[in-house]
Design a protein around this motif. Structure first.
Motif, short mmCIF file in Angstrom:
data_model
loop_
_atom_site.label_atom_id
_atom_site.label_comp_id
_atom_site.label_asym_id
_atom_site.label_seq_id
_atom_site.Cartn_x
_atom_site.Cartn_y
_atom_site.Cartn_z
N UNK A 158 45.41 13.36 67.33
CA UNK A 158 46.20 12.20 67.76
C UNK A 158 47.47 12.64 68.47
N UNK A 159 48.07 13.73 67.99
CA UNK A 159 49.26 14.22 68.68
C UNK A 159 48.92 14.73 70.06
N UNK A 160 47.77 15.38 70.18
CA UNK A 160 47.33 15.83 71.49
C UNK A 160 47.13 14.64 72.42
N UNK A 161 46.67 13.55 71.84
CA UNK A 161 46.39 12.38 72.66
C UNK A 161 47.61 11.49 72.79
N UNK A 162 48.77 12.00 72.36
CA UNK A 162 50.02 11.25 72.47
C UNK A 162 50.06 9.97 71.66
N UNK A 163 49.22 9.91 70.66
CA UNK A 163 49.29 8.76 69.76
C UNK A 163 50.06 9.23 68.53
N UNK A 164 51.37 9.37 68.73
CA UNK A 164 52.16 10.08 67.72
C UNK A 164 52.32 9.31 66.43
N UNK A 165 52.37 7.99 66.54
CA UNK A 165 52.54 7.20 65.31
C UNK A 165 51.34 7.40 64.39
N UNK A 166 50.16 7.37 64.99
CA UNK A 166 48.96 7.56 64.17
C UNK A 166 48.95 8.94 63.57
N UNK A 167 49.35 9.92 64.40
CA UNK A 167 49.36 11.29 63.89
C UNK A 167 50.29 11.43 62.71
N UNK B 167 54.73 21.40 74.41
CA UNK B 167 53.81 20.28 74.26
C UNK B 167 53.01 20.41 72.97
N UNK B 168 51.89 19.76 72.99
CA UNK B 168 51.09 19.72 71.77
C UNK B 168 50.56 21.09 71.39
N UNK B 169 50.28 21.92 72.39
CA UNK B 169 49.74 23.23 72.06
C UNK B 169 50.77 24.12 71.40
N UNK B 170 52.02 23.99 71.85
CA UNK B 170 53.08 24.74 71.19
C UNK B 170 53.23 24.29 69.75
N UNK B 171 53.12 22.99 69.56
CA UNK B 171 53.19 22.44 68.20
C UNK B 171 52.08 23.03 67.32
N UNK B 172 50.89 23.08 67.89
CA UNK B 172 49.76 23.59 67.13
C UNK B 172 49.96 25.05 66.75
N UNK B 173 50.48 25.80 67.72
CA UNK B 173 50.73 27.21 67.45
C UNK B 173 51.76 27.36 66.33
N UNK B 174 52.78 26.53 66.41
CA UNK B 174 53.82 26.59 65.37
C UNK B 174 53.23 26.20 64.02
N UNK B 175 52.35 25.21 64.04
CA UNK B 175 51.70 24.77 62.80
C UNK B 175 50.94 25.91 62.16
N UNK B 176 50.19 26.62 62.99
CA UNK B 176 49.41 27.74 62.47
C UNK B 176 50.34 28.81 61.90
N UNK B 177 51.45 29.06 62.61
CA UNK B 177 52.37 30.07 62.12
C UNK B 177 52.99 29.64 60.79
N UNK B 178 53.32 28.37 60.66
CA UNK B 178 53.87 27.89 59.39
C UNK B 178 52.84 28.09 58.27
#
Lengths: 454, 527
Positions: free
Chosen positions: B178-187, B357-368
């Motif tokens: 959902x974050x990738x799709x810019x539906x941030x509220x749902x995410x 963007x969303x990919x940076x977020x994902x990378x950060x998520x994985x690092x966390x």
């Protein structure tokens, strides 16, 4: 490179499903005093390890033939002996003479399952891969799909890894034989097939086409010249192989006779209670294959140029046969793997059929039927009829499976469901025999026309 | 040879893959299950038989409820279906009850709950930068589907060991999609729900927090990607806050009203356990422990230490207990927390400073996720899945990520094998072979589709291949040696330490890739 990685994925999927099935029960689990085929194989390890060769097939104080006496040819006995040596290393209790009767434990189950897997990997799976790679027509995707279908065929998986047997050895060796013949290595092919024959005497059913094919080939090469020489080499190979396998039994004339007596027990009925189910089921398949192979030359060329769609029809035929094994498998407590593997196999075949081939009339080789019915029923849409028939069969099989398991048969007909299953299977077999024979009869003409279009 | 293009509908392969893996899961119904099976049965029983006020006080069984309330409600819902399978499993006193109907029901519930996971994977496939015109086997969405649906770590943990991770990871992946799709509220909503289902996902909450604050609450960035302070949107912040708070209040509300919050929290965060789980997770502390052991042995040998003064407690004992290190300083929970925070801070800074963007977020998520795995207190090796699964999304799009994924997933999944160790030696080996070879299949698939040279350099390849002799030694050679009786846990230690090296390496590489990745905010038109 690409092909081999796809093939290895097929192998891995095949291996995984085999191991997953081996979690489940085996024949005769926890059912004294006789148990089942699993105990028979363990008992043969015990017998071959502890007793001298000349006692293996005889009724002695140490070897009670009524308790799962050896009734397969010597190669099975040698195989059991090798397994017994390994068993002795791991846990001598498994093959203790007399004391190990009915031995059941988790580690032993692991060991027995491992022996099946080992021979499967060694003999059957390479044969299947080579067969699909070299002898299947079609694109590489179709070859891989063929390999996947064969490897995931639930019949072999459930009988070998569920019920417990070593069919992969004899079938694998027979397949190596076919490969040998197909590649023109007659001696290797005959060797492999003779070994298969010495593993399970049921391979006799396949021996006729082998014999006829090789004989025909030699005759073609001229009986006075090269042909005769070739025939001599093949005969020598076969005889030497037999001699080597039977060597320990040739010292005393009584030995081979006794072995033959155990292998072909015409004294008892062929459908004796103990082995009735296994014999029944496998017997039917082998009989069908015999009937199929009457035109022997065509049989082998048929094997080596299996169109993909025709192959899938063959798979459906085998699937019906597998369905007829239901009563046996339910008795072994293998209902869940039966349902899962048959559904998986069915969906896989359907998916591949829709993905890789369009089932037009041409592909289904319905031309034969078309010719026959043109006179009487010209407006028949045959492919649609075939599709309906297919779905009807599936529904019938599903209903029968369900009723066999969950409903109680009426008191007057206690064997109602197994009989219905047999009848349904038989009707399918009849249809397939007609179909395949027609295909073979039309084969030469179509081959010529195919060559024109290719 | 000519590759025939498939004539099917575009999505039928997804269905085929999903169905295939479901069949495999069905075959595993009768496989070995761990104590987690009894844990969930107990929770079914207590949510069904007792009023909500007693759920977090119930202690008849040793497996008390230690997941947040939403999961308890999930179990409550399941228990109503369980009634039709076997009523006896819902009696709290029936400890270790495992009738065939119970097993069937519980296994089926995991298999059916995985539908959420299937849906999430489908959504993730839509987020990929698809390369049209490629043959099916080369499509990133196909590879991603295989890597996720047939992830054998998930298969082992969920369908053999027994847990509901498929369902939970489905919610996580859906939130990411959902974050990738810019539906941030749902995410955000999905993630709050996830936190209330299993609180272990708190580890990755910082990534969510920073990303949403930076990329969503500040609606615009400057041309060079830096923060535009003026574009702060209070509305968005308040909405997000409302979503999160309302989810938490629905979940914890009843318990706060009953004044049970401290009890619930004490159940959720039991800090009495030791630094390492009984089977060491392959993280920094495994290496730390080994170093400590090595130093102590060397110290005794060189007469630098007195053997009588060394603590005798075993680190690898079956029960989790506190222990002291001999040479290196002992580690307390606070120390691990500080280390964890320090390890993820640079990543958080990075996406604050230069979000990708969303990919940076994902990378950060994985690092966390990986950072908390590496440095956390009492980490379970199952937690590696939290890093591996989201990484799959990145792996199908970039070579470097594919490399990291390969190393991480192989070592991570390999370290899951001890979960299958039971007293029944048989099952351990069967499961081993069965599922691991499927993973190798995954690997081959992945390797195969990365054309343009080998994916791994020789050192990495050797390291991974070294797992094979390691396995052979631990499984077959070691049990036959004399040391089996005196040091029974040595193979496990070896496995952990060997895998810890791989995981650490992956962590470092991942960090490097985050800190050096080019800023592509200019290329991404929508935020």
């Amino acid at each position: 490179m690409e092909n081999w990685s796809l093939f290895s994925l097929c192998v891995l999927l095949g291996l995984t499903s085999r191991w997953a099935v081996s979690f489940h029960s085996y024949s005769g689990a926890g059912k004294p005093p006789m148990f089942g085929d699993y105990e028979a194989q363990r008992h043969w390890q015990e017998v071959t390890y502890n007793l001298p060769v000349h006692e293996w097939y005889f009724n002695t104080t140490n070897n009670d033939l009524n308790y799962w006496g050896l009734d397969y040819p010597p190669l099975t006995a040698y195989h059991s002996l090798v397994c017994a040596y390994v068993a002795k290393l791991l846990n001598p209790e498994w093959v203790e003479l007399h004391a190990s009767r009915g031995y059941e434990s988790h580690s032993h189950k692991l060991f027995m399952r491992a022996t099946v897997l080992f021979t499967d990997i060694l003999i059957y799976i390479p044969a299947v891969l080579l067969y699909c790679f070299y002898f299947c027509d079609g694109s590489s995707k179709q070859k891989v799909a063929t390999a996947l279908c064969i490897l995931l065929y639930p019949g072999l998986i459930l009988i070998d890894y569920g019920h417990f047997q070593y069919n992969s050895v004899s079938l694998g060796l027979a397949l190596w034989g076919i490969l040998g013949l197909g590649l023109g290595w007659d001696l290797f092919g005959s060797l492999a097939f003779t070994l298969a024959l010495n593993y399970k005497q049921m391979e006799l059913y396949h021996s006729l086409p082998f014999f006829c094919y090789l004989l025909g080939k030699c005759i073609k090469q001229g009986l006075t010249g090269r042909g005769f020489f070739q025939l001599a080499k093949i005969s020598l190979t076969v005889l030497v192989t037999f001699a080597l396998c039977w060597m320990p039994f040739l010292s005393d004339p009584k030995q081979p006779l006794q072995v033959l007596h155990r292998l072909f027990p015409f004294g008892r009925g062929l459908f004796e209670d103990k082995v009735a189910n296994t014999w029944c089921s496998l017997n039917v398949l082998i009989k069908i294959k015999t009937l199929l192979s009457r035109e022997t030359q065509l049989f082998l060329s048929y094997c080596t140029h299996l169109g993909f769609c025709l192959f899938l029809r063959l798979m459906f035929f085998l699937f019906v046969f597998f369905h007829s094994m239901l009563p046996l498998l339910v008795k072994d407590g293998l209902l869940l793997p039966y349902v899962v593997t048959s559904l998986a196999f069915l969906f896989l075949s359907l998916y591949l059929l829709s993905a890789l081939e369009r089932s037009t009339e041409e592909e289904l080789r319905l031309g034969i039927y078309r010719k026959l019915t043109r006179h009487w029923l010209p407006k028949l849409n045959l492919s649609r009829i075939i599709k309906w028939k297919f779905w009807f069969s599936l529904v019938a099989m599903a209903v029968l499976s369900f009723t066999s398991v969950w409903l109680e048969p009426p008191a007057k007909f206690p064997d109602l469901f197994p009989v219905l299953v047999s009848i349904l299977s038989f009707l399918h077999f009849l249809g397939f025999i007609i179909y395949f024979n027609l295909v073979q009869l039309m084969e030469p003409q179509r081959k010529k026309s195919q060559k024109k279009t290719n | 040879t000519v590759m025939a293009a498939p004539v099917t509908n575009d999505q039928s392969w997804f269905f085929a893959l999903a169905l295939g893996v479901s069949f495999l899961k069905c075959l595993l119904i009768n496989a070995y299950h761990s104590t987690d099976f009894e844990v969930h049965r107990n929770w079914l029983a207590l949510t069904h038989s007792l009023p909500a006020a007693q759920w977090y006080y119930e202690a008849t069984s040793e497996w008390t409820l230690d997941y947040p309330p939403l999961f308890a409600w999930f179990e409550y819902g399941l228990s109503h279906i369980a009634r039709f399978f076997d009523k006896e499993m819902l009696v709290v006193q029936n400890l270790n009850y495992a009738s065939p109907a119970t097993i069937l029901f519980q296994r089926l519930s995991v298999i059916v709950a995985d539908v959420v996971f299937f849906y999430a994977v489908k959504e993730c496939c839509k987020c990929l930068r698809e390369d049209k015109g490629k043959d099916l086997l080369g499509k990133p969405s196909f590879i991603l589907t295989v890597l996720l649906l047939w992830n054998f770590g998930l298969l082992i943990v969920d369908h053999i060991h027994f847990q509901y991770n498929g369902f939970l990871f489905g919610v996580l992946l859906l939130s990411i999609a959902r974050h990738f799709q810019n539906r941030h509220f749902e995410g955000a909503l999905l993630f709050s729900i996830l936190l209330n289902l299993k609180h272990i996902y708190l580890y990755i909450a910082p990534a969510y927090g920073i990303y949403l604050l930076r990329c969503f609450c500040f609606t615009q960035s400057n041309a060079d990607g830096s923060l535009q302070w003026r574009s702060f949107s209070v509305v968005r912040l308040v909405t997000l806050g409302t979503i999160v708070l309302s989810t938490f209040s629905v979940s914890f509300g009843p318990f706060i009203a009953l004044g049970q919050l401290p009890q619930v929290l004490s159940r959720l965060f039991p800090f009495k356990r030791g630094l390492c789980h009984a089977y060491w997770a392959p993280n920094i502390w495994a290496l730390y422990n080994i170093a400590d052991k090595a130093f102590s042995i060397l110290g005794v040998k060189f007469k630098l230490l007195d053997i009588n003064k060394l603590p005798k407690a075993s680190m690898t004992g079956g029960l989790v207990q506190e222990f002291q290190h001999s040479v290196l300083p002992s580690v307390s929970p606070l120390a691990t927390l500080i280390c964890t925070v320090l390890s993820i801070l640079p990543a958080l800074f990075r996406i604050w400073h230069r979000p990708n963007g969303a990919r940076g977020f994902l990378r950060c998520l994985v690092i966390c996720a990986l950072g908390s795995f590496m440095f956390g207190w009492h980490v379970h090796e199952k937690a590696i899945l939290m890093a591996i699964l989201p990484l799959s999304l990145l792996a199908v799009e970039s070579r470097e990520d594919a490399r990291i994924f390969l190393i991480l997933s192989i070592t991570g999944h390999y370290s899951l094998f001890p979960l299958l160790f039971t007293t029944q030696v048989a099952h351990q080996n069967i499961s081993h072979v069965a599922i691991y070879n499927l993973h190798i299949g995954n690997v081959i698939l992945h390797l195969f589709f990365r054309k343009g040279g080998a994916l791994l350099n020789p050192l990495e390849a050797t390291y991974l291949l070294g797992l094979i002799p390691l396995e052979l030694i631990c499984e077959f050679v070691y049990p036959l040696t004399v040391w089996q009786k005196t040091f029974p846990f040595l193979p496990l230690m070896l496995t952990s330490v060997y895998c810890a090296l791989g995981v650490t390496y992956a962590f470092i590489r991942l960090y490097i890739s985050l800190l050096t990745c080019s800023d592509s905010t200019k290329k991404i038109k929508t935020q």
